[in-house]
Design a protein around this motif. Sequence first.
Motif, PDB file in Angstrom:
ATOM      1  N   THR A  37       0.829  -1.214   0.000  1.00  0.00           N
ATOM      2  CA  THR A  37       0.000   0.000   0.000  1.00  0.00           C
ATOM      3  C   THR A  37       0.862   1.262   0.000  1.00  0.00           C
ATOM      4  OG1 THR A  37      -1.756  -1.127   1.188  1.00  0.00           O
ATOM      5  CG2 THR A  37      -1.707   1.233   1.437  1.00  0.00           C
ATOM      6  N   LYS A  38       0.357   2.241  -0.724  1.00  0.00           N
ATOM      7  CA  LYS A  38       1.016   3.554  -0.679  1.00  0.00           C
ATOM      8  C   LYS A  38       0.621   4.227   0.630  1.00  0.00           C
ATOM      9  CE  LYS A  38       0.384   4.301  -5.608  1.00  0.00           C
ATOM     10  NZ  LYS A  38      -0.578   4.789  -6.571  1.00  0.00           N
ATOM     11  N   ILE A  39       1.553   4.969   1.202  1.00  0.00           N
ATOM     12  CA  ILE A  39       1.205   5.649   2.445  1.00  0.00           C
ATOM     13  C   ILE A  39       1.739   7.082   2.418  1.00  0.00           C
ATOM     14  CG2 ILE A  39       3.217   5.039   3.889  1.00  0.00           C
ATOM     15  CD1 ILE A  39       0.773   4.104   5.887  1.00  0.00           C
ATOM     16  N   GLY A  40       1.088   7.941   3.187  1.00  0.00           N
ATOM     17  CA  GLY A  40       1.548   9.320   3.286  1.00  0.00           C
ATOM     18  C   GLY A  40       1.835   9.672   4.727  1.00  0.00           C
ATOM     19  N   VAL A  41       2.601  10.744   4.929  1.00  0.00           N
ATOM     20  CA  VAL A  41       2.772  11.270   6.286  1.00  0.00           C
ATOM     21  C   VAL A  41       2.422  12.743   6.261  1.00  0.00           C
ATOM     22  CG1 VAL A  41       4.497   9.676   7.219  1.00  0.00           C
ATOM     23  CG2 VAL A  41       5.250  11.645   5.880  1.00  0.00           C
ATOM     24  N   ARG A  42       1.803  13.173   7.367  1.00  0.00           N
ATOM     25  CA  ARG A  42       1.490  14.595   7.486  1.00  0.00           C
ATOM     26  C   ARG A  42       2.488  15.221   8.448  1.00  0.00           C
ATOM     27  NH1 ARG A  42      -4.323  17.501   8.395  1.00  0.00           N
ATOM     28  NH2 ARG A  42      -3.542  19.580   8.838  1.00  0.00           N
ATOM     29  N   VAL A  43       3.072  16.327   8.012  1.00  0.00           N
ATOM     30  CA  VAL A  43       3.999  17.027   8.895  1.00  0.00           C
ATOM     31  C   VAL A  43       3.263  18.225   9.491  1.00  0.00           C
ATOM     32  CG1 VAL A  43       5.053  18.294   6.941  1.00  0.00           C
ATOM     33  CG2 VAL A  43       6.293  18.101   9.062  1.00  0.00           C
ATOM     34  N   ALA A  44       3.419  18.404  10.813  1.00  0.00           N
ATOM     35  CA  ALA A  44       2.711  19.502  11.501  1.00  0.00           C
ATOM     36  C   ALA A  44       3.340  20.835  11.120  1.00  0.00           C
ATOM     37  CB  ALA A  44       2.786  19.288  13.004  1.00  0.00           C
ATOM     38  N   THR A  45       2.501  21.804  10.815  1.00  0.00           N
ATOM     39  CA  THR A  45       3.015  23.143  10.476  1.00  0.00           C
ATOM     40  C   THR A  45       3.018  24.007  11.740  1.00  0.00           C
ATOM     41  OG1 THR A  45       0.778  23.791   9.879  1.00  0.00           O
ATOM     42  CG2 THR A  45       2.234  23.158   8.079  1.00  0.00           C
ATOM     43  N   GLU A  46       3.793  25.077  11.688  1.00  0.00           N
ATOM     44  CA  GLU A  46       3.743  26.065  12.775  1.00  0.00           C
ATOM     45  C   GLU A  46       2.535  26.954  12.532  1.00  0.00           C
ATOM     46  OE1 GLU A  46       5.838  25.764  15.302  1.00  0.00           O
ATOM     47  OE2 GLU A  46       6.676  24.095  14.170  1.00  0.00           O
ATOM     48  N   GLU A  47       1.881  27.373  13.593  1.00  0.00           N
ATOM     49  CA  GLU A  47       0.704  28.241  13.448  1.00  0.00           C
ATOM     50  C   GLU A  47       1.153  29.688  13.231  1.00  0.00           C
ATOM     51  OE1 GLU A  47      -2.225  27.205  13.089  1.00  0.00           O
ATOM     52  OE2 GLU A  47      -2.253  25.198  13.945  1.00  0.00           O
ATOM     53  N   GLU A  48       0.211  30.502  12.767  1.00  0.00           N
ATOM     54  CA  GLU A  48       0.508  31.923  12.581  1.00  0.00           C
ATOM     55  C   GLU A  48       0.856  32.535  13.943  1.00  0.00           C
ATOM     56  OE1 GLU A  48      -1.430  34.789   9.253  1.00  0.00           O
ATOM     57  OE2 GLU A  48      -2.761  33.313  10.122  1.00  0.00           O
ATOM     58  N   PRO A  49       1.792  33.502  13.975  1.00  0.00           N
ATOM     59  CA  PRO A  49       2.262  34.026  15.271  1.00  0.00           C
ATOM     60  C   PRO A  49       1.134  34.496  16.193  1.00  0.00           C
ATOM     61  CG  PRO A  49       3.534  34.939  13.460  1.00  0.00           C
ATOM     62  CD  PRO A  49       2.491  34.078  12.843  1.00  0.00           C
ATOM     63  N   LYS A  50       0.019  35.010  15.615  1.00  0.00           N
ATOM     64  CA  LYS A  50      -1.032  35.549  16.498  1.00  0.00           C
ATOM     65  C   LYS A  50      -1.887  34.441  17.141  1.00  0.00           C
ATOM     66  CE  LYS A  50      -4.289  36.334  12.771  1.00  0.00           C
ATOM     67  NZ  LYS A  50      -4.296  36.922  11.515  1.00  0.00           N
ATOM     68  N   PHE A  51      -1.647  33.193  16.776  1.00  0.00           N
ATOM     69  CA  PHE A  51      -2.483  32.097  17.266  1.00  0.00           C
ATOM     70  C   PHE A  51      -2.193  31.773  18.731  1.00  0.00           C
ATOM     71  CE2 PHE A  51      -5.042  28.394  15.855  1.00  0.00           C
ATOM     72  CZ  PHE A  51      -5.880  29.102  15.022  1.00  0.00           C
ATOM     73  N   GLU A  52      -3.136  31.032  19.355  1.00  0.00           N
ATOM     74  CA  GLU A  52      -2.987  30.732  20.787  1.00  0.00           C
ATOM     75  C   GLU A  52      -1.937  29.656  21.059  1.00  0.00           C
ATOM     76  OE1 GLU A  52      -6.858  29.897  22.541  1.00  0.00           O
ATOM     77  OE2 GLU A  52      -7.638  31.386  21.163  1.00  0.00           O
ATOM     78  N   PHE A  53      -1.590  28.855  20.050  1.00  0.00           N
ATOM     79  CA  PHE A  53      -0.534  27.866  20.250  1.00  0.00           C
ATOM     80  C   PHE A  53       0.406  27.918  19.055  1.00  0.00           C
ATOM     81  CE2 PHE A  53      -4.765  26.118  19.441  1.00  0.00           C
ATOM     82  CZ  PHE A  53      -4.644  25.725  18.134  1.00  0.00           C
ATOM     83  N   TYR A  54       1.577  27.275  19.232  1.00  0.00           N
ATOM     84  CA  TYR A  54       2.637  27.439  18.235  1.00  0.00           C
ATOM     85  C   TYR A  54       2.536  26.471  17.067  1.00  0.00           C
ATOM     86  CZ  TYR A  54       4.759  30.362  21.785  1.00  0.00           C
ATOM     87  OH  TYR A  54       4.984  31.344  22.703  1.00  0.00           O
ATOM     88  N   THR A  55       2.201  25.205  17.390  1.00  0.00           N
ATOM     89  CA  THR A  55       2.284  24.167  16.361  1.00  0.00           C
ATOM     90  C   THR A  55       0.946  23.471  16.217  1.00  0.00           C
ATOM     91  OG1 THR A  55       4.560  23.828  17.059  1.00  0.00           O
ATOM     92  CG2 THR A  55       3.634  22.135  15.643  1.00  0.00           C
ATOM     93  N   SER A  56       0.574  23.166  14.991  1.00  0.00           N
ATOM     94  CA  SER A  56      -0.695  22.480  14.737  1.00  0.00           C
ATOM     95  C   SER A  56      -0.711  21.130  15.458  1.00  0.00           C
ATOM     96  CB  SER A  56      -0.843  22.261  13.226  1.00  0.00           C
ATOM     97  OG  SER A  56      -1.901  21.376  12.975  1.00  0.00           O
ATOM     98  N   ARG A  57      -1.872  20.738  15.963  1.00  0.00           N
ATOM     99  CA  ARG A  57      -1.972  19.416  16.609  1.00  0.00           C
ATOM    100  C   ARG A  57      -2.052  18.314  15.553  1.00  0.00           C
ATOM    101  NH1 ARG A  57      -7.030  21.052  16.031  1.00  0.00           N
ATOM    102  NH2 ARG A  57      -8.636  19.518  15.540  1.00  0.00           N
ATOM    103  N   LEU A  58      -2.203  18.710  14.300  1.00  0.00           N
ATOM    104  CA  LEU A  58      -2.397  17.733  13.224  1.00  0.00           C
ATOM    105  C   LEU A  58      -1.068  17.432  12.555  1.00  0.00           C
ATOM    106  CD1 LEU A  58      -5.440  19.758  12.107  1.00  0.00           C
ATOM    107  CD2 LEU A  58      -5.623  17.424  12.958  1.00  0.00           C
ATOM    108  N   GLY A  59      -0.748  16.164  12.464  1.00  0.00           N
ATOM    109  CA  GLY A  59       0.496  15.775  11.807  1.00  0.00           C
ATOM    110  C   GLY A  59       1.586  15.422  12.815  1.00  0.00           C
ATOM    111  N   ILE A  60       2.709  14.963  12.266  1.00  0.00           N
ATOM    112  CA  ILE A  60       3.854  14.528  13.078  1.00  0.00           C
ATOM    113  C   ILE A  60       4.828  15.704  13.189  1.00  0.00           C
ATOM    114  CG2 ILE A  60       5.810  12.895  13.122  1.00  0.00           C
ATOM    115  CD1 ILE A  60       3.994  10.961  11.492  1.00  0.00           C
TER     116      ILE A  60
END
Length: 466
Positions: free
Chosen positions: A174-197
Amino acid sequence: MVNRYFNLIDQTYYFPQDGFDLEKDKLVFNGIPIMPLIEKYGTPFKMTYLPKIGDQIKKAKNFFNKSIKTMDYKGKYVYCYCTKCCHFSYVLEEVLQHGVQLETSSAFDIDLILNLYKNGKIDKDHIIVNNGYKTKQYIHNIANLINSGFKNVIPVLDNKFELDHFEELIQRKTKIGVRVATEEEPKFEFYTSRLGIRSSEVVQFCKDRLKKNKKFELYMLHFFVDTGIKDSTYYWGELKKGIKTYIQLKKLFPTLTALNIGGGMPIRNSLGFEYDYKYMIQQIVQMVKEACDEDGIHEPDIFTEFGKYTVGESGATIFSVLEQKQQNDSEIWYMVDNSLMNTLPDSWGIAERFILLPINKWHNDYGRVNIGGLSCDNSDYYNSEAQNQQLFLPMYKRDDKEPLYLGFFHTGAYQDALSGYGGIKHCLIPSPKHILVDSDENGNIVDWIYSEEQTSRDMLQILGYK
Ligand SMILES: Cc1ncc(COP(=O)(O)O)c(C=O)c1O
């Protein structure tokens, strides 16, 4: 002094503009006069103008394919539609007529895919990207899809633990994908997205778990800058980081050929909206190409998962103004015939703006108003403060024969899913009827009711009243 609503719009924006025009003093949306629909069906109603969906898909595909051609880019462009944006069968049928691949987000989405297959809308070669956090049920359903012979299902790992479960349940290569977590915009309440590795761990994880893996071949890197594709330092910075991770992984995994940049293509939410789609798409393709060329890497196929862009501009929500209430010397409320919280939850939840226009009375004087929804909740309103804009609409007299009708436009994305179409509604105010508009094979406009207004029986049954 001329103080007509038409003059206000004429002087403030380019009008008429794509999708919006007038016939005498009445609004025409994508060539469809709205007043005859109001006379035929009565308000409130939601409408979907189906041909707009295809127009949007064609526009994005053209811009990507033209950029690919002019830049001699070696990869191809793959347009996916993320079902979560609007799950209705008529939307899926429309997108599938335009050669679009699909993205899922939850266990039930896989049942939706199986239903499309059963009804001959897709075959087992269709690309199905599986995003989102994978519950046991979701993993199980994805594995079943793959084991039953779907060849292009691409589970995208949202965290490191999902791989163990897939290994256990999937029986074929099977083909597989990985999601990498992005950094959130500076004005956001947290730094890094909870989605992804975590970006600092994703390459090592792939090396450790996928390099010698006989069952899974790394095919896709996915990331999604969820504040949208914007011409900002932040967006270009995140895109650059994503491409860098792709290049690092590509050097280790020749099977990696897909870069999935997610959704986030914006739509028009005001008559003054300006966005250069062609430029933005060119920039994306160019950035990927330049980075890959620099490292001598073959350019990836670029996948997108445009949701709001695909379906948002096809929708409108039409109300009558039931009454005007002058609550003090400066505040007038136009009370509409449904709840705004229920029908347009994003206007309440994330202060989303939609294009708001009167359907009739464009030659009346205008004034500043607030719009009140029918529920008793004091947040059930739409006005200048919440939406950070002045809200002007035609004034009318209480004894006018014809009521004032209002339309919120480009409401086709997410609102039904978030408000839970057909479920229990705040203050038991029913979901409005839903009208579909299409053009037939001779180019004539046809409209019909997709679903009637929700009944009290419907709701009482859900609530357990026998
Ligand atoms: C993984 C993923 N892809 C695509 C989308 C669609 O985003 P949009 O509707 O902004 O295009 C979302 C939205 O949440 C998402 O989470």
